[in-house]
Write a protein that holds these residues in place. Structure first.
Motif, short mmCIF file in Angstrom:
data_model
loop_
_atom_site.label_atom_id
_atom_site.label_comp_id
_atom_site.label_asym_id
_atom_site.label_seq_id
_atom_site.Cartn_x
_atom_site.Cartn_y
_atom_site.Cartn_z
N UNK A 163 0.75 -1.09 0.08
CA UNK A 163 0.09 0.13 -0.13
C UNK A 163 0.65 1.22 -0.04
N UNK A 164 2.04 1.31 0.89
CA UNK A 164 2.83 2.32 0.68
C UNK A 164 3.54 2.71 -0.44
N UNK A 165 4.02 1.49 -1.08
CA UNK A 165 4.65 1.59 -2.15
C UNK A 165 3.80 2.09 -3.36
N UNK A 166 2.27 1.67 -3.32
CA UNK A 166 1.67 1.99 -4.35
C UNK A 166 1.43 3.73 -4.21
N UNK A 167 1.31 4.31 -2.98
CA UNK A 167 1.12 5.53 -2.93
C UNK A 167 2.19 6.46 -3.59
N UNK A 168 3.35 5.92 -3.56
CA UNK A 168 4.52 6.64 -4.15
C UNK A 168 4.85 6.27 -5.59
N UNK A 169 3.85 5.25 -6.04
CA UNK A 169 4.17 4.64 -7.43
C UNK A 169 5.30 3.85 -7.68
N UNK A 170 5.82 3.13 -6.76
CA UNK A 170 6.83 2.08 -6.81
C UNK A 170 6.36 0.65 -6.36
N UNK A 171 7.22 -0.39 -6.90
CA UNK A 171 7.28 -1.63 -6.21
C UNK A 171 7.86 -1.54 -4.93
N UNK A 172 7.57 -2.54 -4.01
CA UNK A 172 8.30 -2.65 -2.85
C UNK A 172 9.63 -2.89 -2.79
N UNK A 173 10.26 -3.79 -3.71
CA UNK A 173 11.75 -3.74 -4.10
C UNK A 173 12.48 -2.61 -4.46
N UNK A 174 11.71 -1.73 -5.04
CA UNK A 174 12.38 -0.69 -5.53
C UNK A 174 12.61 0.59 -4.49
N UNK A 175 11.71 0.32 -3.48
CA UNK A 175 11.95 1.39 -2.22
C UNK A 175 12.99 1.05 -1.34
#
Length: 469
Positions: A163-175
């Protein structure tokens, strides 16, 4: 009368009214959270009698699930340390109803710096909160309220959910492995407040607020977020920070749009009095810090009451809209603000504008209004809609202790009424009323050059003293 104004206008909305401020509830606690005093408004909101709350802990007003919340205990730790805290508070009334307050806790310090009491000033925002909760956009935000991310104490992302990654427009692994500062605007990262923010977290403080963040697309999103330091049980030191966030971007945009509309006059579409007052205060602050002059023009449509009496208020409203547009087209100054000051009176704020430039702009406005060619039989001597204008300029470095909003407005208003006494459809410049110079009038008529100041006659002085504004 021109054809545009002869046609009947559609019904207009009624005049806007200033919104009365909400009554404030005031409470005082001792450092342990016990109520020392409470005003009538607080008692009315909570539905308690004074004797029922004095000496009791604030926790009696909390919902059971909130009383042991670490965030509530962290709040009082901050207050006992002397920190001012402002936030939205959920409380429970005596009969079990939900009460939301927008409050500010202000510690009271003794001479030796110790907290002796805590004062709470709050307003009731329950209705607003309920309305927001029922809104479909809030329901969509609730579905994303479990967005979570974990930071190391240097701001490195060590975990995040989808959900957090989606807010910023990323996949989790990219964060993972990226730093918190990468999602914050550069001017914020470079500010002292950003370093202070992370110092608070490293000290174990809980932080909750609304934050702007940069999404992958480069757009700014707004998060209602809480940063929760996780403390190691053995050492008592924070080891990581857990952030829980909700996307409130749409709400912030709506608030920004509502604020923008609140500063506009609904009839003419230009700034209203409130917008003018805010802009004037900001411009005066800049003026006092810089070296550039500041000018102000006041404009009043001549004999407008007579115009309304002849043609009616609908046609009068259309006239004011055309005048407002004519003023805007005539000013063409990059930092200017054109505002409807009230009724048929308009103001033009001109930062970084000399007296001569202001005089020329005022004359351009006067000519533009007359050039509209709107028939006005009640405007004796002219026959069309005209305007009287007064303007004033303050110069940097000259009697700056007198350069206040009141001084500037008073001076421009004095010039306006001088223009009226000259026969209307005139421009007059009144000097700073605190200055030692004599009262000065600059008359600007079509084809004439600027000249002045002219000596004031005894008759003119008498008129000035007896004029009622």
């Amino acid at each position: 009368m021109d054809n545009d104004l002869r046609d009947a206008a559609a019904p207009q909305d009624g005049p806007s009214h200033d919104i009365k401020p909400l009554p404030a509830a005031r409470v005082e606690f001792d450092p342990d959270g016990r109520l020392l005093s409470a005003c009538d408004e607080f008692l009315r909101l909570t539905q308690y009698e004074r004797e029922d709350v004095l000496g009791r802990p604030e926790a009696m007003l909390l919902w059971p699930e909130d009383r042991d919340d670490p965030q509530y205990h962290a709040l009082w730790e901050l207050l006992r340390s002397g920190e001012v805290v402002q936030r939205e508070l959920r409380r429970m009334t005596r009969n079990g109803q939900e009460l939301w307050l927008q409050g500010s806790y202000d510690p009271v310090l003794s001479e030796d710096g110790k907290v002796t009491a805590i004062r709470l000033i709050a307003t009731n925002v329950t209705a607003k909160r309920r309305q927001a909760t029922n809104h479909e956009n809030i329901l969509a935000a609730i579905s994303r309220s479990t967005a979570m991310v974990e930071f190391a104490m240097d701001g490195t992302i060590i975990a995040a959910n989808a959900n957090f990654a989606s807010l910023l427009g990323y996949d989790v692994d990219e964060l993972l492995g990226r730093n918190h500062r990468e999602f914050v605007a550069a001017e914020i990262v470079e500010s002292p407040s950003y370093g202070a923010f992370w110092n608070r977290l490293r000290a174990g403080e809980f932080v909750q607020a609304e934050f702007p963040r940069l999404a992958r697309s480069g757009r700014t999103i707004w998060l209602q977020a809480s940063y929760n330091p996780v403390v190691d049980a053995a050492t008592g030191r924070p080891t990581k920070v857990v952030k829980i966030a909700t996307d409130i971007t749409e709400r912030m945009h709506q608030n920004a749009e509502a604020e923008r509309l609140a500063l506009l006059d609904p009839l003419t579409g230009i700034s209203n009095r409130r917008g003018f007052d805010l802009a004037l205060a900001a411009a005066l602050d800049d003026f006092k810090r810089g070296r550039e002059p500041i000018s102000l023009i006041f404009l009043d449509v001549d004999h407008f009451k007579s115009f309304n009496d002849i043609y009616g208020h609908q046609i009068g409203d259309r006239c004011l809209r055309r005048v407002a547009k004519a003023v805007e087209r005539s000013v063409r100054h990059p930092e200017s603000l054109v505002a409807r000051y009230g009724g048929e009176e308009f103001a033009v704020l001109l930062p970084n504008t000399t007296r001569l430039e202001a005089a020329r702009i005022a004359e351009a406005v006067r000519a533009a209004v007359q050039g509209l060619g709107i028939d006005h039989p009640g405007n004796t001597g002219w026959g069309t809609v005209t305007a009287s204008l007064g303007h004033v300029t303050f110069e940097a470095g000259r009697d700056e202790r007198f350069h206040t909003a009141t001084e500037l407005v008073t001076a421009a208003d004095r010039g306006l009424y001088t223009a009226k006494r000259l026969g209307r459809n005139h421009v007059a410049d009144a000097v700073d009323p605190r200055a030692n110079e004599p009262f000065a009038v600059f008359r600007i008529l079509p084809g004439d050059e600027l000249f002045g100041p002219e000596p004031e006659s005894a008759a003119a002085r008498q008129i000035r003293r007896s004029a009622t504004i």
